[in-house]
Write a protein that holds these residues in place. Structure first.
Motif, PDB file in Angstrom:
ATOM      1  N   THR A  35       0.798  -1.235   0.000  1.00  0.00           N
ATOM      2  CA  THR A  35       0.000   0.000   0.000  1.00  0.00           C
ATOM      3  C   THR A  35       0.830   1.284   0.000  1.00  0.00           C
ATOM      4  O   THR A  35       0.272   2.366  -0.167  1.00  0.00           O
ATOM      5  CB  THR A  35      -0.939   0.042   1.229  1.00  0.00           C
ATOM      6  OG1 THR A  35      -0.148  -0.068   2.414  1.00  0.00           O
ATOM      7  CG2 THR A  35      -1.960  -1.082   1.187  1.00  0.00           C
ATOM      8  N   ALA A  36       2.128   1.159   0.212  1.00  0.00           N
ATOM      9  CA  ALA A  36       2.977   2.351   0.346  1.00  0.00           C
ATOM     10  C   ALA A  36       4.243   2.234  -0.490  1.00  0.00           C
ATOM     11  O   ALA A  36       4.695   1.124  -0.807  1.00  0.00           O
ATOM     12  CB  ALA A  36       3.365   2.545   1.815  1.00  0.00           C
ATOM     13  N   MET A  37       4.791   3.388  -0.832  1.00  0.00           N
ATOM     14  CA  MET A  37       6.093   3.449  -1.506  1.00  0.00           C
ATOM     15  C   MET A  37       6.876   4.625  -0.951  1.00  0.00           C
ATOM     16  O   MET A  37       6.276   5.594  -0.483  1.00  0.00           O
ATOM     17  CB  MET A  37       5.905   3.702  -3.008  1.00  0.00           C
ATOM     18  CG  MET A  37       5.997   2.494  -3.881  1.00  0.00           C
ATOM     19  SD  MET A  37       5.760   2.917  -5.614  1.00  0.00           S
ATOM     20  CE  MET A  37       7.189   3.926  -5.920  1.00  0.00           C
ATOM     21  N   ALA A  38       8.208   4.529  -1.029  1.00  0.00           N
ATOM     22  CA  ALA A  38       9.044   5.681  -0.686  1.00  0.00           C
ATOM     23  C   ALA A  38      10.121   5.799  -1.752  1.00  0.00           C
ATOM     24  O   ALA A  38      10.682   4.796  -2.205  1.00  0.00           O
ATOM     25  CB  ALA A  38       9.678   5.500   0.689  1.00  0.00           C
ATOM     26  N   GLY A  48      19.274  12.279   0.289  1.00  0.00           N
ATOM     27  CA  GLY A  48      18.499  11.379   1.142  1.00  0.00           C
ATOM     28  C   GLY A  48      17.108  11.894   1.463  1.00  0.00           C
ATOM     29  O   GLY A  48      16.383  11.273   2.234  1.00  0.00           O
ATOM     30  N   HIS A  49      16.711  13.003   0.855  1.00  0.00           N
ATOM     31  CA  HIS A  49      15.343  13.546   1.018  1.00  0.00           C
ATOM     32  C   HIS A  49      14.376  12.571   0.336  1.00  0.00           C
ATOM     33  O   HIS A  49      14.421  12.361  -0.865  1.00  0.00           O
ATOM     34  CB  HIS A  49      15.308  14.925   0.370  1.00  0.00           C
ATOM     35  CG  HIS A  49      13.985  15.626   0.427  1.00  0.00           C
ATOM     36  ND1 HIS A  49      13.872  16.977   0.174  1.00  0.00           N
ATOM     37  CD2 HIS A  49      12.717  15.203   0.686  1.00  0.00           C
ATOM     38  CE1 HIS A  49      12.605  17.359   0.280  1.00  0.00           C
ATOM     39  NE2 HIS A  49      11.881  16.284   0.576  1.00  0.00           N
ATOM     40  N   VAL A  50      13.513  11.972   1.164  1.00  0.00           N
ATOM     41  CA  VAL A  50      12.626  10.891   0.707  1.00  0.00           C
ATOM     42  C   VAL A  50      11.165  11.326   0.825  1.00  0.00           C
ATOM     43  O   VAL A  50      10.797  12.070   1.737  1.00  0.00           O
ATOM     44  CB  VAL A  50      12.890   9.622   1.556  1.00  0.00           C
ATOM     45  CG1 VAL A  50      11.768   8.598   1.433  1.00  0.00           C
ATOM     46  CG2 VAL A  50      14.232   8.989   1.157  1.00  0.00           C
ATOM     47  N   LEU A  51      10.348  10.846  -0.108  1.00  0.00           N
ATOM     48  CA  LEU A  51       8.899  11.049  -0.048  1.00  0.00           C
ATOM     49  C   LEU A  51       8.229   9.701   0.174  1.00  0.00           C
ATOM     50  O   LEU A  51       8.530   8.734  -0.537  1.00  0.00           O
ATOM     51  CB  LEU A  51       8.393  11.672  -1.352  1.00  0.00           C
ATOM     52  CG  LEU A  51       9.056  12.994  -1.757  1.00  0.00           C
ATOM     53  CD1 LEU A  51       8.586  13.431  -3.141  1.00  0.00           C
ATOM     54  CD2 LEU A  51       8.774  14.083  -0.733  1.00  0.00           C
ATOM     55  N   LEU A  72       1.574   4.841   6.740  1.00  0.00           N
ATOM     56  CA  LEU A  72       2.610   5.675   6.122  1.00  0.00           C
ATOM     57  C   LEU A  72       3.543   6.276   7.176  1.00  0.00           C
ATOM     58  O   LEU A  72       4.760   6.385   6.947  1.00  0.00           O
ATOM     59  CB  LEU A  72       1.979   6.777   5.264  1.00  0.00           C
ATOM     60  CG  LEU A  72       2.018   6.486   3.760  1.00  0.00           C
ATOM     61  CD1 LEU A  72       1.269   5.229   3.406  1.00  0.00           C
ATOM     62  CD2 LEU A  72       1.531   7.657   2.945  1.00  0.00           C
ATOM     63  N   PHE A  73       2.987   6.639   8.329  1.00  0.00           N
ATOM     64  CA  PHE A  73       3.865   7.147   9.388  1.00  0.00           C
ATOM     65  C   PHE A  73       4.723   6.023   9.977  1.00  0.00           C
ATOM     66  O   PHE A  73       5.876   6.258  10.362  1.00  0.00           O
ATOM     67  CB  PHE A  73       3.063   7.889  10.465  1.00  0.00           C
ATOM     68  CG  PHE A  73       2.880   9.339  10.109  1.00  0.00           C
ATOM     69  CD1 PHE A  73       1.724   9.781   9.475  1.00  0.00           C
ATOM     70  CD2 PHE A  73       3.892  10.256  10.352  1.00  0.00           C
ATOM     71  CE1 PHE A  73       1.579  11.117   9.109  1.00  0.00           C
ATOM     72  CE2 PHE A  73       3.754  11.593   9.985  1.00  0.00           C
ATOM     73  CZ  PHE A  73       2.596  12.018   9.364  1.00  0.00           C
ATOM     74  N   GLU A  74       4.196   4.808  10.014  1.00  0.00           N
ATOM     75  CA  GLU A  74       5.025   3.674  10.456  1.00  0.00           C
ATOM     76  C   GLU A  74       6.173   3.449   9.478  1.00  0.00           C
ATOM     77  O   GLU A  74       7.315   3.195   9.888  1.00  0.00           O
ATOM     78  CB  GLU A  74       4.163   2.406  10.584  1.00  0.00           C
ATOM     79  CG  GLU A  74       3.244   2.436  11.785  1.00  0.00           C
ATOM     80  CD  GLU A  74       2.205   1.319  11.770  1.00  0.00           C
ATOM     81  OE1 GLU A  74       1.540   1.148  12.794  1.00  0.00           O
ATOM     82  OE2 GLU A  74       2.052   0.635  10.727  1.00  0.00           O
ATOM     83  N   VAL A  75       5.874   3.548   8.191  1.00  0.00           N
ATOM     84  CA  VAL A  75       6.934   3.419   7.174  1.00  0.00           C
ATOM     85  C   VAL A  75       7.972   4.525   7.382  1.00  0.00           C
ATOM     86  O   VAL A  75       9.185   4.271   7.344  1.00  0.00           O
ATOM     87  CB  VAL A  75       6.334   3.474   5.750  1.00  0.00           C
ATOM     88  CG1 VAL A  75       7.431   3.595   4.698  1.00  0.00           C
ATOM     89  CG2 VAL A  75       5.463   2.249   5.481  1.00  0.00           C
ATOM     90  N   ALA A  76       7.496   5.731   7.624  1.00  0.00           N
ATOM     91  CA  ALA A  76       8.417   6.857   7.863  1.00  0.00           C
ATOM     92  C   ALA A  76       9.319   6.563   9.052  1.00  0.00           C
ATOM     93  O   ALA A  76      10.541   6.772   8.989  1.00  0.00           O
ATOM     94  CB  ALA A  76       7.619   8.138   8.087  1.00  0.00           C
ATOM     95  N   LEU A  77       8.739   6.060  10.137  1.00  0.00           N
ATOM     96  CA  LEU A  77       9.544   5.763  11.335  1.00  0.00           C
ATOM     97  C   LEU A  77      10.590   4.692  11.059  1.00  0.00           C
ATOM     98  O   LEU A  77      11.696   4.734  11.608  1.00  0.00           O
ATOM     99  CB  LEU A  77       8.627   5.317  12.476  1.00  0.00           C
ATOM    100  CG  LEU A  77       7.787   6.425  13.110  1.00  0.00           C
ATOM    101  CD1 LEU A  77       6.771   5.829  14.080  1.00  0.00           C
ATOM    102  CD2 LEU A  77       8.675   7.432  13.821  1.00  0.00           C
ATOM    103  N   THR A  78      10.249   3.728  10.213  1.00  0.00           N
ATOM    104  CA  THR A  78      11.205   2.676   9.836  1.00  0.00           C
ATOM    105  C   THR A  78      12.335   3.262   8.990  1.00  0.00           C
ATOM    106  O   THR A  78      13.504   2.886   9.141  1.00  0.00           O
ATOM    107  CB  THR A  78      10.485   1.565   9.049  1.00  0.00           C
ATOM    108  OG1 THR A  78       9.447   1.039   9.859  1.00  0.00           O
ATOM    109  CG2 THR A  78      11.430   0.451   8.637  1.00  0.00           C
ATOM    110  N   LEU A  79      11.961   4.177   8.086  1.00  0.00           N
ATOM    111  CA  LEU A  79      12.949   4.725   7.154  1.00  0.00           C
ATOM    112  C   LEU A  79      13.920   5.712   7.802  1.00  0.00           C
ATOM    113  O   LEU A  79      15.082   5.809   7.386  1.00  0.00           O
ATOM    114  CB  LEU A  79      12.228   5.439   6.001  1.00  0.00           C
ATOM    115  CG  LEU A  79      11.673   4.539   4.907  1.00  0.00           C
ATOM    116  CD1 LEU A  79      10.708   5.327   4.025  1.00  0.00           C
ATOM    117  CD2 LEU A  79      12.811   3.966   4.057  1.00  0.00           C
TER     118      LEU A  79
END
Ligand code: AMP
Ligand code: ZN
Length: 162
Positions: A35-38, A48-51, A72-79
């Motif tokens: 469901t998500a991509m970065a 390293g600026h990621v979306l 998406l915030f969980e993905v952000a925290l992982t990244l």
């Protein structure tokens, strides 16, 4: 896992992020799941600026199903630790520009993960120098209004279900 409802279509037609997600344009992906991509921002504040984006097209944060927004915030925290290590930048801004008046240019919801270094020249300047500086009574009044909106489901209107 969230089963997406019918996504909103972009109001302006063409969406560059939908193109990237569907393989119709060049993109440098650093994470993906169902469901998500970065991917890397093409005009980074720093390397390293990621979306982080949903695969489905939703324009703004309040359009997002709550479970997908949370994911998406969980993905952000992982990244974040991986970005910090890979970029060597010690600090990070997590930014969501939700809506045109908030500075959103690409109307496909996204979270910016922006590695930060001292003296890099980027500025999200808070506290806001041009603030009207409300007094305590005004602050309390707004806090009470927000609290009453939370307690009144009818007043909340557009709140998304999880
Ligand atoms: P915003 O102003 O929050 O909508 O930010 C949009 C971001 O998308 C900007 O930082 C752009 O540099 C970035 N961007 C625009 N087009 C692309 C693209 N094709 N690939 C990667 N990033 C992009
Ligand atoms: Zn899109």
């Amino acid at each position: 896992m969230h089963a997406p409802t019918a996504p909103l279509k972009p109001s302006t037609g063409h969406c560059i992020f939908c193109d990237l997600i569907h393989g119709a344009a060049e993109v440098s992906i650093c994470y993906e799941d169902a469901t998500a991509m970065a991917f890397l921002d093409i005009q980074p504040v720093n390397p390293g600026h990621v979306l982080v984006v949903p695969r489905e097209h939703y324009e703004v944060l309040q359009d997002m199903p709550k479970t997908l927004a949370t994911h998406l915030f969980e993905v952000a925290l992982t990244l974040i630790p991986a970005i910090q290590t890979a970029s060597g930048a010690p600090d990070i801004n997590v930014v969501v520009n939700s809506g045109a008046a908030a500075g959103q240019d690409v109307m496909h919801y996204h979270i910016h993960l922006i590695p930060r270094r001292e003296g890099d020249g980027f500025d999200i300047s808070l506290p806001f120098g041009a603030s009207l500086m409300p007094n305590r009574q005004q602050l309390d009044g707004m806090a009470a209004r927000i609290g009453s909106m939370l307690r009144d489901p009818l007043a909340r209107g557009g709140q998304k279900k999880s």
